[in-house]
Design a protein around this motif. Structure first.
Motif, PDB file in Angstrom:
ATOM      1  N   UNK A 265       0.837 -34.334-109.532  1.00 54.16           N
ATOM      2  CA  UNK A 265       0.040 -33.893-108.498  1.00 54.16           C
ATOM      3  C   UNK A 265       0.833 -32.748-108.016  1.00 54.16           C
ATOM      4  N   UNK A 266       2.265 -32.935-107.650  1.00 54.02           N
ATOM      5  CA  UNK A 266       3.255 -32.107-107.113  1.00 54.02           C
ATOM      6  C   UNK A 266       3.247 -30.897-107.974  1.00 54.02           C
ATOM      7  N   UNK A 267       3.722 -31.195-109.286  1.00 53.39           N
ATOM      8  CA  UNK A 267       3.593 -29.894-110.411  1.00 53.39           C
ATOM      9  C   UNK A 267       2.457 -29.257-110.598  1.00 53.39           C
ATOM     10  N   UNK A 268       1.179 -29.666-110.444  1.00 54.95           N
ATOM     11  CA  UNK A 268      -0.014 -29.222-110.435  1.00 54.95           C
ATOM     12  C   UNK A 268       0.024 -28.163-109.371  1.00 54.95           C
ATOM     13  N   UNK A 269       0.549 -28.492-108.127  1.00 54.96           N
ATOM     14  CA  UNK A 269       0.499 -27.497-107.094  1.00 54.96           C
ATOM     15  C   UNK A 269       1.399 -26.509-107.240  1.00 54.96           C
ATOM     16  N   UNK A 270       2.446 -26.599-107.864  1.00 57.77           N
ATOM     17  CA  UNK A 270       3.426 -25.604-108.279  1.00 57.77           C
ATOM     18  C   UNK A 270       2.944 -24.543-109.345  1.00 57.77           C
ATOM     19  N   UNK A 271       2.312 -25.180-110.339  1.00 57.05           N
ATOM     20  CA  UNK A 271       1.585 -24.205-111.418  1.00 57.05           C
ATOM     21  C   UNK A 271       0.461 -23.474-110.672  1.00 57.05           C
ATOM     22  N   UNK A 272      -0.336 -23.802-109.868  1.00 50.76           N
ATOM     23  CA  UNK A 272      -1.393 -23.539-109.074  1.00 50.76           C
ATOM     24  C   UNK A 272      -0.667 -22.103-108.385  1.00 50.76           C
ATOM     25  N   UNK A 273       0.361 -22.408-107.861  1.00 52.09           N
ATOM     26  CA  UNK A 273       1.001 -21.288-106.768  1.00 52.09           C
ATOM     27  C   UNK A 273       1.298 -20.152-107.795  1.00 52.09           C
ATOM     28  N   UNK A 274       1.710 -20.481-109.161  1.00 52.55           N
ATOM     29  CA  UNK A 274       2.170 -19.460-110.060  1.00 52.55           C
ATOM     30  C   UNK A 274       1.024 -18.814-110.482  1.00 52.55           C
ATOM     31  N   UNK A 275      -0.274 -19.281-111.064  1.00 45.11           N
ATOM     32  CA  UNK A 275      -1.532 -18.869-111.454  1.00 45.11           C
ATOM     33  C   UNK A 275      -2.304 -18.103-110.621  1.00 45.11           C
ATOM     34  N   UNK A 276      -2.405 -18.817-109.307  1.00 43.67           N
ATOM     35  CA  UNK A 276      -3.366 -18.268-108.373  1.00 43.67           C
ATOM     36  C   UNK A 276      -2.926 -17.268-107.423  1.00 43.67           C
ATOM     37  N   UNK A 277      -1.915 -17.612-106.735  1.00 45.02           N
ATOM     38  CA  UNK A 277      -1.356 -16.763-105.765  1.00 45.02           C
ATOM     39  C   UNK A 277      -0.763 -15.505-106.276  1.00 45.02           C
ATOM     40  N   UNK A 278      -0.287 -15.435-107.383  1.00 50.61           N
ATOM     41  CA  UNK A 278       0.299 -14.341-108.285  1.00 50.61           C
ATOM     42  C   UNK A 278      -0.969 -13.398-109.062  1.00 50.61           C
ATOM     43  N   UNK A 279      -2.059 -14.230-108.946  1.00 51.63           N
ATOM     44  CA  UNK A 279      -3.231 -13.554-109.713  1.00 51.63           C
ATOM     45  C   UNK A 279      -2.866 -13.222-111.073  1.00 51.63           C
ATOM     46  N   UNK A 280      -2.502 -14.086-111.662  1.00 57.14           N
ATOM     47  CA  UNK A 280      -2.484 -13.824-113.352  1.00 57.14           C
ATOM     48  C   UNK A 280      -3.810 -13.924-114.000  1.00 57.14           C
ATOM     49  N   UNK A 281      -4.210 -13.337-114.794  1.00 55.98           N
ATOM     50  CA  UNK A 281      -5.458 -13.596-115.522  1.00 55.98           C
ATOM     51  C   UNK A 281      -5.265 -14.882-116.368  1.00 55.98           C
ATOM     52  N   UNK A 282      -6.388 -15.442-116.558  1.00 54.75           N
ATOM     53  CA  UNK A 282      -6.425 -16.766-117.326  1.00 54.75           C
ATOM     54  C   UNK A 282      -7.864 -16.710-117.966  1.00 54.75           C
ATOM     55  N   UNK A 283      -7.903 -17.261-119.219  1.00 55.05           N
ATOM     56  CA  UNK A 283      -9.433 -17.348-119.890  1.00 55.05           C
ATOM     57  C   UNK A 283      -9.808 -18.785-119.209  1.00 55.05           C
ATOM     58  N   UNK A 284     -10.978 -19.083-119.556  1.00 55.90           N
ATOM     59  CA  UNK A 284     -11.577 -20.419-119.180  1.00 55.90           C
ATOM     60  C   UNK A 284     -10.760 -21.672-119.534  1.00 55.90           C
TER      61      UNK A 284
END
Length: 299
Positions: A265-284
């Motif tokens: 869960x902690x690691x998931x939060x860190x990955x969300x920081x990377x991919x959400x806060x920095x607005x990198x594109x991701x496909x579905x």
């Protein structure tokens, strides 16, 4: 043209040019600071040269001298940017077992960074800590997305170690600490080639939350070849690279599935920081992978 520019620069600012030429990385060669010449045949100003050199001293020299008091977060991201550009490459460690591989994270023992476009661009920026950090983040997280670093269904030590270091750097930023300057006995951050040998609980499936990177120990420096992890005094310390992110007990006999879940869960939060806060594109598809990573078993 290059030699002519060098001569002209010495006439305009002899003191600055002599400082650069005396630096251990250049040894009288100004070619790095004249990289624009290779792209556009034009003059380069002493102001530009000074900017490049100031940035160089504030990046590479800061790492070499382990001068972290003022800018610990920048130092973390700079070391990581060098890894993501393969200035030091993940691979076999000399005189060590072929069962694990590693990479130097804090030791700069070459000049490979001089030839990378990312580093050239970094040195051309304004010498502002926030600007330099944001530049590093954009380059690092973009490479992580392009290389699918966090998607380990096809395991490699390179992806695993790079992913581990990205997570460690992001976590260190959250904690406002500098990751320890430690590379083992020049073996570097290491992981076993067999992914299951990197598990925290051997009876549970491999996942980000049930895995760990350490530092290689090679023959001649102790009893055999293996990957070593930190001791109880530094376990779960955010400054330490070779320790989990949360919850995991130091003693193997006390580790549980619930601890693995919390670590995921902690690691998931860190990955969300990377991919959400920095607005990198991701496909579905990628979104599902990263959103579910807390419970994902990466076989």
């Amino acid at each position: 043209i290059e030699e002519q520019l060098k001569a002209n620069l010495k006439i305009l600012n002899e003191e600055l040019i002599e400082k650069i030429e005396d630096h251990q990385d250049f040894m009288g060669d100004l070619s790095f600071f004249l990289f624009k010449v290779h792209k556009i045949e034009t003059e380069i100003s002493c102001a530009d040269i000074k900017k490049y050199f100031d940035n160089y001293k504030d990046t590479i020299d800061r790492i070499r001298k382990k001068y972290i008091e003022e800018k610990p977060i920048l130092i973390n991201y700079l070391r990581l940017l060098l890894i993501m550009n393969n200035c030091n490459e993940v691979g076999h460690i000399r005189r060590a077992s072929w069962e694990f591989e590693g990479v130097l994270f804090s030791l700069i023992n070459n000049r490979n960074h001089l030839n990378t476009e990312d580093f050239k661009e970094l040195c051309s920026l304004d010498n502002n800590e926030r600007i330099l950090i944001d530049f590093c983040k954009n380059k690092i997280f973009g490479k992580a997305e392009n290389d699918e670093i966090f998607k380990l269904d096809e395991f490699s030590t390179e992806k695993f170690i790079k992913g581990w270091l990205i997570l460690k750097v992001v976590n260190a930023e959250n904690e406002n600490v500098c990751l320890a300057f430690y590379d083992g006995n020049e073996t570097g951050v290491s992981a076993y080639v067999d992914k299951n040998s990197n598990r925290l609980i051997t009876t549970e499936d491999f996942s980000w939350g049930n895995s760990i990177c350490g530092f290689g120990v090679r023959s001649g420096f102790g009893s055999g070849n293996y990957v070593h992890y930190t001791n109880n005094d530094f376990w779960l310390n955010p400054k330490i690279i070779d320790t989990p992110f949360s919850e995991i007990a130091f003693d193997k006999k006390n580790r549980t599935k619930e601890q693995i879940k919390k670590n995921n869960e902690k690691i998931s939060e860190l990955i969300e920081i990377i991919y959400n806060r920095h607005e990198l594109s991701k496909n579905d598809t990628e979104k599902k992978v990263y959103n579910d990573i807390g419970s994902l078993n990466l076989r």
